[in-house]
Design an enzyme around this catalytic site. Sequence first.
Site, mmCIF file in Angstrom:
data_model
loop_
_atom_site.group_PDB
_atom_site.id
_atom_site.type_symbol
_atom_site.label_atom_id
_atom_site.label_comp_id
_atom_site.label_asym_id
_atom_site.label_seq_id
_atom_site.Cartn_x
_atom_site.Cartn_y
_atom_site.Cartn_z
ATOM 1 N N GLY A 47 0.836 -1.187 0.000
ATOM 2 C CA GLY A 47 0.000 0.000 0.000
ATOM 3 C C GLY A 47 0.871 1.237 0.000
ATOM 4 N N GLN A 52 3.067 10.077 1.340
ATOM 5 C CA GLN A 52 4.385 9.433 1.296
ATOM 6 C C GLN A 52 5.204 9.864 0.073
ATOM 7 O OE1 GLN A 52 2.632 5.303 2.185
ATOM 8 N NE2 GLN A 52 4.640 5.179 3.149
ATOM 9 N N CYS A 101 6.327 -0.205 7.142
ATOM 10 C CA CYS A 101 5.938 0.976 6.387
ATOM 11 C C CYS A 101 7.088 1.375 5.477
ATOM 12 C CB CYS A 101 5.603 2.112 7.356
ATOM 13 S SG CYS A 101 5.106 3.635 6.520
ATOM 14 N N LEU A 102 6.764 1.725 4.248
ATOM 15 C CA LEU A 102 7.796 2.132 3.292
ATOM 16 C C LEU A 102 8.491 3.422 3.729
ATOM 17 C CD1 LEU A 102 5.897 1.356 -0.031
ATOM 18 C CD2 LEU A 102 7.726 0.011 1.008
ATOM 19 N N GLU A 144 -2.910 2.710 5.879
ATOM 20 C CA GLU A 144 -2.803 3.730 4.823
ATOM 21 C C GLU A 144 -3.564 4.988 5.200
ATOM 22 O OE1 GLU A 144 -0.583 3.452 2.765
ATOM 23 O OE2 GLU A 144 -0.261 1.343 3.149
HETATM 24 NI NI NI Z 1 3.018 3.243 5.666
#
Ligand code: NI
Length: 179
Positions: A47, A52, A101-102, A144
């Site tokens: 996601g 981001q 999380c990215l 998200e």
């Molecule tokens: Ni995240």
Amino acid sequence: MTVREILKMGDARLLRQAKAIEHFNTPELLQGVADMKETMLAASGAGLAAPQIAWDVQLVIFGTGQVISRYPDAAPVPFTVLINPVITPLSSEEQNDWEGCLSVPGLRAVVPRWQHIRYTGFDQFGNEIDRTAEGFHAKVVQHECDHLNGILYPQRVRDFAKFGFNSVLFPELAPEKSA
Ligand code: NI
């Protein structure tokens, strides 16, 4: 389509309250969605939220094309573009499961989330979305949508004994998908 830079924790742009989208099916919106999809795929993410990539709007994408190794019982989540989302818990039951999380690369923690939710919103064309979800699907949506309120998952950790580096916590597993 362009792979965009993913902001990392510490960047103040991740802490904003994202703005609602008022116009659907515009070239700018469709281009942004295409860039986000490309960026999520390039990062092997489950996601991605618009903040981001420093896009200050209430838009998230998510989806898994395959069963995820740590959640073998989780049904694949359909690829979804969700705009101006509203989440309603359908029971007080919580799930406590690992999350990454990215924007917080390399780390993972156990985070409490609602087990059963309803979520509503719109796709990029303005079509209404109204779904119920549980388990992994519900978790991804909550993760998200937190980004749209400037919340990163470490802010929700209750037990810091279950917060650490992926490579230390799960050395036997391949890198897990983050969101
Ligand atoms: Ni995240």
